[in-house]
Enzyme design. Structure first.
Site, PDB file in Angstrom:
ATOM      1  N   GLY A  58       1.048  -1.284  -0.036  1.00 42.88           N
ATOM      2  CA  GLY A  58      -0.180   0.117   0.015  1.00 42.88           C
ATOM      3  C   GLY A  58       0.852   1.290   0.010  1.00 42.88           C
ATOM      4  O   GLY A  58       0.533   2.203   0.912  1.00 42.88           O
ATOM      5  N   ALA A  59       1.840   1.287  -0.908  1.00 42.76           N
ATOM      6  CA  ALA A  59       2.887   2.529  -0.815  1.00 42.76           C
ATOM      7  C   ALA A  59       2.756   3.579  -1.747  1.00 42.76           C
ATOM      8  O   ALA A  59       3.473   4.383  -1.967  1.00 42.76           O
ATOM      9  CB  ALA A  59       4.303   1.664  -1.062  1.00 42.76           C
TER      10      ALA A  59
ATOM     11  N   SER B 253       0.074   5.752  -1.248  1.00 43.64           N
ATOM     12  CA  SER B 253      -0.788   6.931  -0.601  1.00 43.64           C
ATOM     13  C   SER B 253      -0.561   6.895   0.844  1.00 43.64           C
ATOM     14  O   SER B 253       0.219   6.068   1.426  1.00 43.64           O
ATOM     15  CB  SER B 253      -2.146   6.932  -0.806  1.00 43.64           C
ATOM     16  OG  SER B 253      -2.714   5.748  -0.013  1.00 43.64           O
ATOM     17  N   GLY B 254      -0.603   7.997   1.423  1.00 42.10           N
ATOM     18  CA  GLY B 254      -0.517   8.122   3.090  1.00 42.10           C
ATOM     19  C   GLY B 254       0.523   7.593   3.633  1.00 42.10           C
ATOM     20  O   GLY B 254       1.723   8.107   3.118  1.00 42.10           O
TER      21      GLY B 254
ATOM     22  N   GLY C 194       2.377   4.884   3.834  1.00 48.12           N
ATOM     23  CA  GLY C 194       2.973   3.856   3.210  1.00 48.12           C
ATOM     24  C   GLY C 194       4.020   4.631   2.089  1.00 48.12           C
ATOM     25  O   GLY C 194       5.051   4.284   2.107  1.00 48.12           O
TER      26      GLY C 194
ATOM     27  N   TYR D 195     -12.920  -3.548  10.699  1.00 49.20           N
ATOM     28  CA  TYR D 195     -11.417  -2.851  10.720  1.00 49.20           C
ATOM     29  C   TYR D 195     -10.643  -2.926  11.931  1.00 49.20           C
ATOM     30  O   TYR D 195      -9.656  -3.488  11.877  1.00 49.20           O
ATOM     31  CB  TYR D 195     -11.683  -1.378  10.327  1.00 49.20           C
ATOM     32  CG  TYR D 195     -10.365  -0.656  10.401  1.00 49.20           C
ATOM     33  CD1 TYR D 195      -9.301  -0.585   9.353  1.00 49.20           C
ATOM     34  CD2 TYR D 195     -10.024   0.369  11.387  1.00 49.20           C
ATOM     35  CE1 TYR D 195      -8.203   0.146   9.437  1.00 49.20           C
ATOM     36  CE2 TYR D 195      -8.921   0.681  11.494  1.00 49.20           C
ATOM     37  CZ  TYR D 195      -7.929   0.819  10.506  1.00 49.20           C
ATOM     38  OH  TYR D 195      -6.699   1.517  10.630  1.00 49.20           O
TER      39      TYR D 195
END
Ligand SMILES: NC(=O)c1ccc[n+]([C@@H]2O[C@H](COP(=O)([O-])OP(=O)(O)OC[C@H]3O[C@@H](n4cnc5c(N)ncnc54)[C@H](O)[C@@H]3O)[C@@H](O)[C@H]2O)c1
Length: 322
Positions: free
Chosen positions: A13-14, A16-17, A19, A193
């Site tokens: 998950g690199a 965005s955000g 990551g 979650y």
């Protein structure tokens, strides 16, 4: 691709955000980052736009909501012929407003499938790569969250529906119904979650117990602080997306920028100080500087070794390892 001597880290998950910023911080420190993402074009564009040195990253396809994709990703990584030094399990989805569960390709509730089962299989497959790597210092890190450490808010802010895996009955039933549904009778997407993040922390704990002494690999969880303005919250009410960062900045004082959170992840991957295993590193929400390992503060359930073992056995069945 040129096989240079740079240490290699996989970040899920690199694009965005946290990551993305962890990938940038690691690339800036001279690591070669394998950006494991669903959308290759997006990942390449965003890496370029924030000035990541092109020779310091490779983008590979990974969809954690598909066990077949996880297996293909590992094959693609092995085909690069690079030794592996570190893995950062960062990707996650959060659907706080769903009334009915969404399903992964394999038929499991989507938050748990993506956040937990996909990473569980990935970690187990990459364990071989870490074992075979000539690197002296090898680390696996997973992103935990405030839900695994409810005392973090000092008891001032009530956290609704804390994670509770109960007796793991949802797993027993093949997770066709999510645990959050079995335990509470009614599907609560936010809780799915939180449960999935608790599974993340328990998985690292069990990896540490099983493999640290034998392999020297370190297995840790980390909480970088509340990063209230990442795309993680894109499925929340738009009003929440406006108010939450403001609230964190102005009321709790717990707001952490994406860059700082990413750098905290990079510190746990790269700095000597963090070369310990079986730790949950947390920077906390309200005290900004400093950090502590806090087995003394993480929730009891996140430290439950019997539950970690049971979760392991059931997860192994669900991802087809046994
Ligand atoms: N934002 C926070 O306040 C906060 C706090 C503590 C921990 N975390 C954790 O940090 C991590 C990163 O969250 P973020 O806030 O940067 O959110 P984000 O939405 O920016 O990052 C999540 C990433 O995961 C990717 N992803 C989602 N589903 C995927 C799939 N099926 N396969 C592969 N990749 C997939 C997304 O594309 C995205 O790039 C998460 O594990 C989250 O639980 C976030």
């Amino acid at each position: 691709m040129e096989n240079d001597q740079k240490p290699v880290v996989i970040v899920t998950g690199a694009s965005s955000g946290v990551g993305l910023n962890a990938a940038k911080s690691l690339a800036d420190r001279g690591w070669h980052v394998i950006m494991a993402c669903r959308n290759l074009d997006k990942a390449k564009d965003v890496a370029q736009s924030i000035g990541m040195p092109v020779e310091n990253y490779t983008v590979l396809h990974l969809d954690l909501a598909s066990l077949a994709s996880v297996r293909r990703f590992v094959e693609d990584f092995r085909a690069l012929g690079r030794p592996l030094h570190s893995v950062v399990c960062n990707a996650a989805v959060y659907y706080p407003l769903l009334k009915e569960p969404m399903r992964s390709e394999d038929g499991y509730e989507l938050s748990v499938a993506t956040n937990h089962l996909g990473h569980f299989l990935l970690c187990n497959l990459l364990l071989e790569d870490l074992k075979n790597s000539p690197a002296a210092d090898k680390r696996m890190v997973i992103l935990g969250t405030v839900t695994a450490n409810p005392k973090e808010l000092g008891g001032k802010i009530p956290i609704p529906a804390p994670p509770d895996l109960g007796d793991l009955q949802g797993f027993e039933q093949g997770f066709k119904a999510p645990i959050s549904m079995i335990n509470d009778k009614k599907f609560k997407s936010g809780k799915a979650y939180k449960d999935s993040k608790l599974c993340n922390v328990l998985t690292m704990r069990e990896l540490h117990r099983r493999y640290h002494d034998e392999t020297g690999i370190t297995f840790n969880s980390l909480y970088p602080g509340c990063v209230a303005d990442t795309p993680l919250f894109r499925n929340h009410y738009s009003l929440f997306q406006t108010i939450f960062p403001w609230f964190q900045k102005n009321i709790t004082g717990g707001y952490v920028s994406q860059e700082l959170a990413g750098d905290r992840v990079a510190q746990v991957v790269a700095e000597d100080e963090f070369n310990q295993s079986g730790v949950y590193w947390s920077w906390g929400n309200r005290q900004k500087p400093g950090r502590r390992s806090f087995d003394q503060e993480v929730s009891n359930e996140a430290q439950d070794d019997a539950k970690a073992r049971k979760l392991w056995d059931l997860s192994a069945k669900l991802v087809g390892m046994v």
